[in-house]
Design a protein around this motif. Structure first.
Motif, mmCIF file in Angstrom:
data_model
loop_
_atom_site.group_PDB
_atom_site.id
_atom_site.type_symbol
_atom_site.label_atom_id
_atom_site.label_comp_id
_atom_site.label_asym_id
_atom_site.label_seq_id
_atom_site.Cartn_x
_atom_site.Cartn_y
_atom_site.Cartn_z
ATOM 1 N N LEU A 150 0.821 -1.217 0.000
ATOM 2 C CA LEU A 150 0.000 0.000 0.000
ATOM 3 C C LEU A 150 0.851 1.262 0.000
ATOM 4 C CD1 LEU A 150 -3.023 -0.828 2.303
ATOM 5 C CD2 LEU A 150 -3.050 -0.289 -0.116
ATOM 6 N N THR A 151 1.985 1.207 0.678
ATOM 7 C CA THR A 151 2.856 2.380 0.647
ATOM 8 C C THR A 151 3.424 2.573 -0.750
ATOM 9 O OG1 THR A 151 3.413 2.094 2.975
ATOM 10 C CG2 THR A 151 4.852 3.498 1.688
ATOM 11 N N TRP A 152 3.810 1.497 -1.408
ATOM 12 C CA TRP A 152 4.292 1.634 -2.796
ATOM 13 C C TRP A 152 3.208 2.249 -3.675
ATOM 14 C CZ3 TRP A 152 9.120 1.813 -3.898
ATOM 15 C CH2 TRP A 152 10.055 1.077 -3.162
ATOM 16 N N GLN A 153 1.948 1.845 -3.447
ATOM 17 C CA GLN A 153 0.848 2.399 -4.236
ATOM 18 C C GLN A 153 0.646 3.882 -3.927
ATOM 19 O OE1 GLN A 153 -3.017 1.005 -3.145
ATOM 20 N NE2 GLN A 153 -4.042 2.200 -4.717
ATOM 21 N N TYR A 154 0.495 4.215 -2.648
ATOM 22 C CA TYR A 154 0.229 5.601 -2.261
ATOM 23 C C TYR A 154 1.402 6.506 -2.630
ATOM 24 C CZ TYR A 154 -3.941 4.516 0.567
ATOM 25 O OH TYR A 154 -5.183 4.148 0.999
ATOM 26 N N TYR A 155 2.611 6.005 -2.418
ATOM 27 C CA TYR A 155 3.803 6.782 -2.756
ATOM 28 C C TYR A 155 3.905 6.942 -4.281
ATOM 29 C CZ TYR A 155 8.599 8.436 -1.697
ATOM 30 O OH TYR A 155 9.751 9.171 -1.546
ATOM 31 N N GLY A 156 3.453 5.946 -5.013
ATOM 32 C CA GLY A 156 3.407 6.063 -6.475
ATOM 33 C C GLY A 156 2.448 7.161 -6.907
ATOM 34 N N LEU A 157 1.315 7.263 -6.222
ATOM 35 C CA LEU A 157 0.370 8.349 -6.509
ATOM 36 C C LEU A 157 0.986 9.702 -6.147
ATOM 37 C CD1 LEU A 157 -2.827 6.565 -5.183
ATOM 38 C CD2 LEU A 157 -2.293 7.065 -7.573
ATOM 39 N N TRP A 158 1.723 9.740 -5.049
ATOM 40 C CA TRP A 158 2.467 10.942 -4.647
ATOM 41 C C TRP A 158 3.412 11.344 -5.779
ATOM 42 C CZ3 TRP A 158 7.527 12.355 -4.199
ATOM 43 C CH2 TRP A 158 7.840 13.435 -3.372
ATOM 44 N N GLN A 159 4.130 10.361 -6.322
ATOM 45 C CA GLN A 159 5.076 10.638 -7.421
ATOM 46 C C GLN A 159 4.344 11.232 -8.625
ATOM 47 O OE1 GLN A 159 8.255 10.541 -7.117
ATOM 48 N NE2 GLN A 159 8.719 9.068 -5.509
ATOM 49 N N LEU A 160 3.195 10.667 -8.947
ATOM 50 C CA LEU A 160 2.419 11.186 -10.078
ATOM 51 C C LEU A 160 1.979 12.631 -9.828
ATOM 52 C CD1 LEU A 160 0.133 8.281 -11.298
ATOM 53 C CD2 LEU A 160 1.929 9.448 -12.562
ATOM 54 N N GLU A 161 1.522 12.905 -8.622
ATOM 55 C CA GLU A 161 1.079 14.264 -8.294
ATOM 56 C C GLU A 161 2.235 15.254 -8.347
ATOM 57 O OE1 GLU A 161 -0.956 13.949 -4.534
ATOM 58 O OE2 GLU A 161 -2.683 12.967 -5.447
ATOM 59 N N GLN A 162 3.455 14.754 -8.174
ATOM 60 C CA GLN A 162 4.643 15.601 -8.268
ATOM 61 C C GLN A 162 5.180 15.671 -9.701
ATOM 62 O OE1 GLN A 162 6.078 17.326 -5.380
ATOM 63 N NE2 GLN A 162 3.945 16.824 -5.017
ATOM 64 N N GLY A 163 4.553 14.942 -10.612
ATOM 65 C CA GLY A 163 4.990 14.932 -12.007
ATOM 66 C C GLY A 163 6.118 13.963 -12.283
ATOM 67 N N ASN A 164 6.370 13.043 -11.365
ATOM 68 C CA ASN A 164 7.459 12.074 -11.508
ATOM 69 C C ASN A 164 6.930 10.749 -12.060
ATOM 70 O OD1 ASN A 164 9.050 14.025 -10.192
ATOM 71 N ND2 ASN A 164 8.596 13.158 -8.195
ATOM 72 N N ARG A 165 6.602 10.729 -13.340
ATOM 73 C CA ARG A 165 6.008 9.531 -13.939
ATOM 74 C C ARG A 165 6.962 8.342 -13.926
ATOM 75 N NH1 ARG A 165 1.217 9.870 -16.231
ATOM 76 N NH2 ARG A 165 1.551 8.065 -17.575
ATOM 77 N N GLU A 166 8.254 8.591 -14.168
ATOM 78 C CA GLU A 166 9.214 7.477 -14.172
ATOM 79 C C GLU A 166 9.296 6.836 -12.792
ATOM 80 O OE1 GLU A 166 13.041 8.237 -15.894
ATOM 81 O OE2 GLU A 166 12.151 9.243 -17.619
ATOM 82 N N GLN A 167 9.298 7.657 -11.761
ATOM 83 C CA GLN A 167 9.325 7.116 -10.405
ATOM 84 C C GLN A 167 8.040 6.346 -10.103
ATOM 85 O OE1 GLN A 167 12.099 6.570 -9.256
ATOM 86 N NE2 GLN A 167 12.275 7.795 -7.430
ATOM 87 N N ALA A 168 6.915 6.864 -10.575
ATOM 88 C CA ALA A 168 5.644 6.165 -10.369
ATOM 89 C C ALA A 168 5.672 4.803 -11.077
ATOM 90 C CB ALA A 168 4.478 7.007 -10.868
ATOM 91 N N MET A 169 6.299 4.753 -12.252
ATOM 92 C CA MET A 169 6.436 3.475 -12.964
ATOM 93 C C MET A 169 7.294 2.500 -12.155
ATOM 94 S SD MET A 169 4.703 3.410 -15.780
ATOM 95 C CE MET A 169 5.465 2.065 -16.664
ATOM 96 N N TYR A 170 8.341 3.027 -11.516
ATOM 97 C CA TYR A 170 9.173 2.185 -10.670
ATOM 98 C C TYR A 170 8.339 1.619 -9.512
ATOM 99 C CZ TYR A 170 12.458 0.747 -7.098
ATOM 100 O OH TYR A 170 13.107 0.035 -6.127
ATOM 101 N N HIS A 171 7.510 2.458 -8.913
ATOM 102 C CA HIS A 171 6.650 2.008 -7.820
ATOM 103 C C HIS A 171 5.694 0.921 -8.326
ATOM 104 C CE1 HIS A 171 7.422 5.165 -4.619
ATOM 105 N NE2 HIS A 171 8.194 5.519 -5.639
ATOM 106 N N LEU A 172 5.178 1.099 -9.530
ATOM 107 C CA LEU A 172 4.299 0.088 -10.114
ATOM 108 C C LEU A 172 5.038 -1.239 -10.274
ATOM 109 C CD1 LEU A 172 1.402 -0.244 -11.299
ATOM 110 C CD2 LEU A 172 2.423 0.200 -13.540
ATOM 111 N N SER A 173 6.295 -1.184 -10.688
ATOM 112 C CA SER A 173 7.074 -2.416 -10.840
ATOM 113 C C SER A 173 7.330 -3.080 -9.494
ATOM 114 C CB SER A 173 8.400 -2.140 -11.561
ATOM 115 O OG SER A 173 9.303 -1.435 -10.728
#
Length: 203
Positions: A150-173
């Protein structure tokens, strides 16, 4: 006489095997026992990990979902007072959207290093728009349990809201490595990644 001796030897061997056999006790999966869903998951199995914390109950589809049965990536605690306080804070967040009060409730539990507690504090700060403090708490949750999906998911959403799509993709992986591509956390973050950059995320 020989037949009687063979029978006695066979009976003796059977009795020795029966006495030496370990007792068999039913073991239930993290999702619970017979007749219902357990709101707490089992510990991650890492003996060096901090004391465990409860997992999230199911909620409506407008919020990031949680499957009832998880791999060994969530923690559990048996203290009823902690569980009641955690549930109250959870309801403060998801039923009343009172993130500031939820932070106070979660901090009052005295278990800031439990991954579920730290994750919800991070989520609350994110919803309040304090991205720096939110990040601190997400990192704290992942330090406590690197497989806390859940932290990977929520933190991935945080990354998206910050405009960090590559980091969000890493969280998805990372989510895929923990629970696969069929779990709700993966589907939720993947759906958010499918939205155009700058789209409002309702999570």
């Amino acid at each position: 006489m020989l037949n009687l001796t063979i029978r006695l030897v066979a009976l003796g061997g059977f009795l020795v095997a029966l006495v030496a056999a370990p007792a068999v006790t039913p073991v239930w999966a993290a999702g619970g026992g017979p007749g219902g869903e357990d709101p707490f998951s089992k510990p991650s199995g890492n003996s060096a990990a901090p004391p465990p914390s409860p997992s999230y109950p199911k909620r409506s589809s407008t919020k990031p979902p949680q499957k009832a049965k998880k791999p060994d990536n969530q923690s559990s605690i048996g203290d009823p007072a902690f569980a009641a306080g955690y549930r109250a804070a959870y309801e403060t967040i998801y039923d009343r959207n009172d993130y500031a009060d939820a932070i106070v409730q979660l901090r009052a539990l005295g278990h800031d290093d439990y991954p579920n507690v730290a994750n919800l504090i991070g989520y609350s700060y994110r919803k309040l728009g304090d991205y720096k403090l939110s990040q601190v708490w997400y990192e704290r949750a992942l330090k406590a349990d690197p497989n806390h999906v859940l932290t990977w998911q929520y933190y991935g959403l945080w990354q998206l809201e910050q405009g960090n799509r590559e980091q969000a993709m890493y969280h998805l992986s990372r989510i895929a490595a923990i629970c696969g591509t069929g779990c709700d956390e993966y589907k939720s973050l993947a759906a958010a990644l499918d939205k155009p950059t700058g789209a409002v995320l309702v999570y």
